[in-house]
Design an enzyme around this catalytic site. Sequence first.
Site, short mmCIF file in Angstrom:
data_model
loop_
_atom_site.label_atom_id
_atom_site.label_comp_id
_atom_site.label_asym_id
_atom_site.label_seq_id
_atom_site.Cartn_x
_atom_site.Cartn_y
_atom_site.Cartn_z
CE LYS A 109 -4.28 -1.60 0.08
NZ LYS A 109 -5.19 -1.36 -1.07
CD GLU A 131 -9.95 4.24 0.71
OE1 GLU A 131 -9.76 5.48 0.62
OE2 GLU A 131 -9.30 3.41 0.05
CB SER A 398 -0.12 -8.03 -1.42
OG SER A 398 -1.04 -8.86 -0.74
#
Lengths: 414, 279
Positions: A109, A131, A398
């Site tokens: 991210k 968010e 990830s």
Amino acid sequence: MVSTFSRQDQNYNNDDLNLPSKDGRFGKYGGQYVPETLMPALFELETAASNAWKDKLFVNELNHLLKTYVGRETPLYEAKRLTEHYKTKQATPKIWLKREDLNHTGAHKINNALGQALLAIRMGKKRIIAETGAGQHGVATATVCARFGLKCIIYMGAEDIKRQSLNVFRMKLLGAEVKVVNSGTATLKDATSEAIRDWVSNVETTHYILGSVAGPHPFPKIVRDFHAVIGEETKKQCIESFGSLPDILLACVGGGSNAMGLFHPFVKNTSVRLIGVEAAGSGVDTDKHAATITKGSVGILHGSMSLLLQDNNGQVQEAHSISAGLDYPGVGPEHSHLKDIGRAEYGSVTDQEALDALKLVSELEGIIPALETSHAFAWLDKLCPTLEKDTHIVINCSGRGDKDVNTVASSLDI
Amino acid sequence: MQITENESLSKVDVKFCELKNNKKLALMPFIMAGDPNLEKTSEILLKLQENGADLIELGIPYSDPLADGPVIQVAASRALSSGTNPRKVIKLLESLKGKLNIPIILFSYLNPLLCFGFENFCEMASNAGVSGLIVPDLPLEEAYKFSKIVSNHSMDLILLVAPTTPFERMKQISNNTKGFTYLVSVTGVTGERNRMENRVENLIAKLKDVNSNPIAVGFGISTPEHVNKVREWGADGVIIGSAFVKRISSSSEKDVVYNIGEFCKEMRLAADQKNKYKI
């Protein structure tokens, strides 16, 4: 299902792989379905992003920070014991992990959060909103805001706050304000709606760091482009490690940012199979799942047209997944497009299958993957028996699973 | 509104012409269909007409209303819980044909309409006497093709202008909206506000420069003082949503029709009386 996927389903030319179009479309998907108040900000963002990528200073600063702050490049790791585990009589699937879990903050991210923070600074916006579902995007955003001295407000559903308390604490420690969202299902969907409402109200001073390849144009493109570094590194590392492109790329899909980042530089390399794995929750034939591509229909959520879990009246349905990061009834428009034209394949695995995979990878490789990531690993169970020859598979690892240990402990008998 | 000789006037056009001739400000309450239930909605609509509403904006509930603040969000949840859907809203309006004669404008997010089938929806709504459509998540770029479909069914697709809209874009929107231009008075979502931003006066003036459309101001208008101000600033209409919806939610089923009627009267008075409130 991969096993029933047929090559004749492919129906695309080069233009279908070179998107979005000028009006922000991936085939029929994408677009800008937002209140008028936001339109000028979307135009501003599109121009800012396009200019930034042409600006050497910007690209150099981004790359420098990706290296020294995020810790890129991340390794491409050969998972030998997983490979051994999935070897069959007819084939050896060589399994490689793209170690995005080793990034600063523990997931992919931050690639996007960092890039968008730099864009916000270019646009002169000093207040950031975001968010978050699992909290990974929230932590990444809080991190970069701390790094650049930007005010940071994170919207998070009350349900997710319960199951991701560690990440809530991390965000607060980083100086962010975490706003609890109680409306609707109190998960990622509602946190996103609330973030958009904040943006509508404060758009002149605020940049919204959207965390997935979803939302109105240009977000799906911007987020994808900041994550494309995953695929670019992977491409180079595959050549270095085994002298060719990989045969299969595998990634989990909620909104679809880590998958899009890995897939994007390979989309035109049509020999490479792209497989996204969604969350089937309790099973796709129950009403408790988040398998949007597998079971959804065309609709509009959070500003873009894509596949969507909705009822007969066009009301958005609640999604269910053990992993907060995949618990979303929508999906990025580019994934819906890649599915439609047959360029990518999508499957789904249940909560239980993801938990089993988390345990397996932990025991065999000494890597505890995030619950989201575990969905991609779980697909190996279905994929590997179908392989007829030796195959290089790259899985986007990830995120790391530390945030999930409470959820896992209550579900697994350890 | 740019009217050529070939173009016939819509019901909304006619209403605004009539109001203009009488030098009246259009009063347009917003309520959510099915809140608290469709039977009450039907009574409330007739009461609003009786007590001075010129047009009514009727909401179709949606699960994820991005442009709405908490009051209308909760109203939408209540309406969905009472089983409201587009088909039932159209049926309700059909049943009021002949009784409800002022223009009704449906307010809906795009997804429920797409799911219904946009063309089909327009056809049924038009047959039920609906005069116009407001779709808050359909900005100009996405609106062109839908606007044609709405017009083909003798209704108006009304577009919104926001305080953030640049001047050039204001022009484009004004040239493409039908019926009137909906001026969003705040940078934000729907909901009551204590005061009106003074920049609304400038926005109205700018809009008047670019087009001769009637201008109706909405979002945040909640008191007689606000209504009076909007009139003084030269707008042609005023849209009042959350203030009505809040009164619906705080009233018992027995009193709701009366309470809404009284509030509507009060707003009518404010719309008609010049300079009653200090600006």
